[in-house]
Design a protein around this motif. Structure first.
Motif, short mmCIF file in Angstrom:
data_model
loop_
_atom_site.label_atom_id
_atom_site.label_comp_id
_atom_site.label_asym_id
_atom_site.label_seq_id
_atom_site.Cartn_x
_atom_site.Cartn_y
_atom_site.Cartn_z
N MET A 378 19.33 -2.15 0.91
CA MET A 378 17.93 -1.54 0.90
C MET A 378 17.16 -2.14 1.99
O MET A 378 16.45 -1.27 2.65
N MET A 379 17.46 -3.34 2.50
CA MET A 379 16.71 -3.95 3.74
C MET A 379 17.10 -3.16 4.98
O MET A 379 16.24 -2.88 5.79
N VAL A 380 18.47 -2.78 4.95
CA VAL A 380 18.35 -1.78 5.96
C VAL A 380 17.97 -0.65 6.19
O VAL A 380 17.49 -0.40 7.26
N ALA A 381 17.71 0.02 4.95
CA ALA A 381 17.04 1.24 5.20
C ALA A 381 15.76 0.89 5.41
O ALA A 381 15.03 1.95 6.26
N ILE A 382 15.11 -0.05 4.89
CA ILE A 382 13.66 -0.27 5.16
C ILE A 382 13.46 -0.43 6.86
O ILE A 382 12.49 -0.16 7.32
N SER A 383 14.38 -1.31 7.44
CA SER A 383 14.25 -1.42 8.93
C SER A 383 14.40 -0.28 9.57
O SER A 383 13.65 -0.15 10.68
N MET A 384 15.08 0.88 9.02
CA MET A 384 15.40 2.34 9.80
C MET A 384 14.13 3.01 9.62
O MET A 384 13.85 3.67 10.47
N ILE A 385 13.11 2.76 8.31
CA ILE A 385 11.94 3.60 8.33
C ILE A 385 10.73 2.68 8.54
O ILE A 385 10.14 3.46 9.59
N MET A 386 10.45 1.47 8.59
CA MET A 386 9.08 0.86 8.61
C MET A 386 8.52 0.93 10.05
O MET A 386 7.64 1.72 10.34
N MET A 387 9.16 0.10 11.04
CA MET A 387 8.56 0.10 12.39
C MET A 387 8.69 1.55 13.15
O MET A 387 7.73 2.03 13.83
N PRO A 388 9.78 2.00 13.14
CA PRO A 388 9.84 3.50 13.56
C PRO A 388 8.85 4.53 13.42
O PRO A 388 8.06 5.19 13.90
N ALA A 389 8.77 4.67 11.99
CA ALA A 389 7.58 5.55 11.32
C ALA A 389 6.15 5.00 12.02
O ALA A 389 5.28 5.71 12.33
N GLN A 390 5.92 3.54 11.81
CA GLN A 390 4.41 3.05 12.16
C GLN A 390 4.53 3.35 13.79
O GLN A 390 3.24 3.64 14.10
N THR A 391 5.27 2.89 14.63
CA THR A 391 5.25 3.15 15.84
C THR A 391 4.92 4.62 16.57
O THR A 391 4.08 4.97 17.24
N ASN A 392 5.72 5.66 15.59
CA ASN A 392 5.81 6.88 16.01
C ASN A 392 4.44 7.52 15.80
O ASN A 392 3.60 8.34 16.33
N GLY A 393 3.74 7.21 14.59
CA GLY A 393 2.34 7.47 14.20
C GLY A 393 1.28 6.89 15.07
O GLY A 393 0.31 7.64 15.38
N LEU A 394 1.45 5.58 15.28
CA LEU A 394 0.20 5.01 16.27
C LEU A 394 0.37 5.76 17.67
O LEU A 394 -0.67 5.66 18.37
N ASN A 395 1.64 6.25 18.33
CA ASN A 395 1.73 6.69 19.43
C ASN A 395 1.05 7.85 19.71
O ASN A 395 0.66 8.16 20.92
N GLN A 396 0.77 8.59 18.60
CA GLN A 396 0.02 9.77 18.59
C GLN A 396 -1.48 9.65 18.93
O GLN A 396 -2.38 10.61 19.32
N LEU A 397 -2.00 8.38 18.73
CA LEU A 397 -3.58 8.15 18.84
C LEU A 397 -4.15 7.97 20.17
O LEU A 397 -3.09 7.32 20.70
N PRO A 398 -5.10 8.55 20.40
CA PRO A 398 -5.76 7.88 21.71
C PRO A 398 -6.17 6.66 21.78
O PRO A 398 -6.10 5.87 20.73
N ARG A 399 -6.10 6.10 22.93
CA ARG A 399 -6.45 4.42 23.20
C ARG A 399 -7.64 3.88 22.16
O ARG A 399 -7.53 3.07 21.53
N ALA A 400 -8.70 5.04 22.11
CA ALA A 400 -9.82 4.35 21.35
C ALA A 400 -9.68 4.12 20.03
O ALA A 400 -10.50 3.61 19.44
N TYR A 401 -8.59 4.91 19.43
CA TYR A 401 -8.42 4.68 18.03
C TYR A 401 -7.38 3.58 17.82
O TYR A 401 -7.04 3.35 16.37
N TYR A 402 -6.88 3.06 18.65
CA TYR A 402 -5.99 1.79 18.29
C TYR A 402 -6.27 0.74 17.47
O TYR A 402 -5.54 0.40 16.33
N PRO A 403 -7.47 0.08 17.51
CA PRO A 403 -8.12 -0.65 16.24
C PRO A 403 -8.22 -0.16 15.26
O PRO A 403 -7.87 -0.78 14.14
N HIS A 404 -8.80 1.19 15.06
CA HIS A 404 -8.92 1.66 13.79
C HIS A 404 -7.22 2.25 13.27
O HIS A 404 -7.21 2.09 11.92
#
Length: 490
Positions: A378-404
């Motif tokens: 389960m923890m292997v699965a979580i590691s494959m989802i959590m940070m990749p999904a989070q980083t990918n989502g944040l990458n689409q934001l403009p710099r002004a939206y980083y704090p938000h």
């Protein structure tokens, strides 16, 4: 376009010469011990009820208050990081955390200890958004996966070893040493930050919206408190403090959302959800966090009350999975940089579905080795989802939206954790009640354990449904690119 947006869009040339590694190490050390403290104290609750002469329902406030303060403070952090420099925010967070740790260590009675925990929580609530926002500013999108993976190591590894480390300390020392041993490292983090940490964010000092702060505090605080109370109280959802705080919190959140949408200078810019991958990643992370937090709550209960293991022994069972997840996070981060999110998130979600089904098959005869294996998967699965999904989502934001964006994700993860625990504990309790209602014949000594097993099965079945939803959502994930700042409406 507002002033905050203009300033936040600047790309200072000084960042090109900033040494990123010392800053990353500084953030990781500080975050590790502040996050470790979230789970370090839980296993000492029995000792605390005896030493401080308080009921178990009272001592639970040491955990609930921590989650409550963090849940309230993180949304406000989107504003704070635009008012204070990186150094001011980080040093302020760690000084608060260190002061709270000292207060806890010398607390003569319960309410002083509670005050210390609240001070610690203020430090942690400031720490998490500062850490993620700094990573987004320092690292370009093509290198963020590895950096965020290092953060993932801290976020997952620290709470995983908390119960085991706590049990080991309590074997020979009293509960105060849980704070005495953390304090030197917290102070060390302050010293390292004072030497190495550089200012990388833009101070724009936007207008303070006090109504937004009030609505945010009541809204997120009410929701976190309500769900946490439902998971801890004997009356569950029928207790007035549960449904009243949930109703008040829900109404306040709706007003907060409306106020943020119509505001020209929102405290938490919800326009971040106009980025499709950020929205998809947010929903995906909420589902995964609910499954993760509920499993981390259900398994210790099953191990201690079903298999009759000690708290320390149950902590040892969960330790390998936590360690594995922590060390895989940097690896999955590097794989994300190279191959993108789909090759990680889709298989990870599929594995999560399988392992949640496996958990529905456990019983009182299941070996410890099997449970360790399932937890590791389960923890292997979580590691494959959590940070990749989070980083990918944040990458689409403009710099002004980083704090938000970072504030939104951190807040919703905190809230979803509280919801997940309360929701799955309620399902488990209902399953146990149904077992006794449907039971025929004479009562036996195994009935409580069998009822618990039935309740745990029900919870994991619902968890499997959530995992299936996550798998479906993962099929729509695609790699994002950094937006063209000049074309971003702010």
């Amino acid at each position: 376009m507002n002033a905050a947006g203009n300033a936040a869009n600047l790309q200072p040339k000084e960042l090109e010469n900033v040494k990123r590694l010392p800053i990353l190490i500084t953030l990781v050390i500080g975050a590790f011990f502040s996050i470790l403290n979230e789970t370090l104290l839980n296993i000492a609750f029995v000792d605390l009820t005896i030493d401080l002469n308080v009921a178990y329902t009272t001592v639970q406030w040491l955990s609930t208050s921590y989650m409550l303060v963090v849940g309230i403070l993180i949304p406000v952090s989107a504003l704070l990081v635009q008012w204070f420099t990186t150094r001011q925010m980080f040093l302020g967070a760690m000084i608060l955390f260190s002061a709270g740790t000292l207060v806890c260590a010398v607390a003569p009675e319960f309410y002083t200890l509670l005050a210390g925990r609240i001070i610690q929580a203020f430090g942690t609530g400031l720490m998490l958004p500062v850490m993620m926002n700094t990573i987004l500013i320092l690292y370009p999108p093509e290198k963020r996966g590895a950096a965020m993976g290092s953060i993932g190591l801290v976020i997952m590894f620290a709470p995983a070893i908390g119960p085991t480390l706590s049990g080991l300390i309590l074997e020979s020392l009293d509960w105060r040493w849980l704070f005495y041993l953390v304090l030197p490292f917290a102070i060390l983090s302050v010293v390292i930050a004072a030497v190495f940490l550089k200012n990388v964010s833009e101070v724009t000092k936007p207008k303070v919206n006090f109504l937004a702060i009030l609505l945010s505090t009541i809204g997120f605080g009410g929701v976190v408190f309500g769900f946490s109370s439902a998971g801890e109280g004997e009356g569950g959802w029928s207790e007035p403090k549960v449904y009243v705080t949930l109703i008040v919190g829900g109404i306040s959140l709706l007003l907060f959302i409306w106020q943020q949408i119509v505001s020209k200078n929102p405290m938490l810019n919800l326009r971040a959800f106009l980025s499709p991958m950020f929205s998809l990643s947010t929903v995906l992370l909420i589902i995964v966090m609910m499954s993760l937090f509920s499993t981390l709550m259900l398994l210790p209960i099953f191990l201690q009350q079903g298999l009759m293991m000690t708290a320390f022994a149950s902590g040892l069972v969960l330790l390998p999975g936590g360690i594995l997840n922590g060390f895989l996070s940097p690896v999955t981060g590097k794989l994300f940089d190279k191959f993108g999110p789909r090759v990680l998130v889709v298989p990870g979600s599929a594995i999560l579905v399988v392992v949640m089904w496996l958990f529905t098959q456990i019983d009182l005869d299941t070996s410890k080795g099997t449970l360790i294996l399932y937890h590791c998967i389960m923890m292997v699965a979580i590691s494959m989802i959590m940070m990749p999904a989070q980083t990918n989502g944040l990458n689409q934001l403009p710099r002004a939206y980083y704090p938000h964006g970072t504030a939104i994700l951190n807040t919703l993860q905190q809230v979803s954790g509280a919801i997940g625990v309360a929701f799955f504990i309620s399902i488990m309790s209902s399953g146990m009640t149904r077992y006794f209602t449907n039971k025929t014949g004479e009562a036996t000594a195994l009935d409580p354990a069998l009822a618990l097993n039935a309740g745990v099965h029900d919870s994991f079945r619902i968890g499997m449904i959530f995992a299936i939803v996550a798998l479906v959502l993962s099929l729509f994930v695609k790699r994002t690119k950094a937006p063209d700042e000049a074309k971003q409406p702010l």
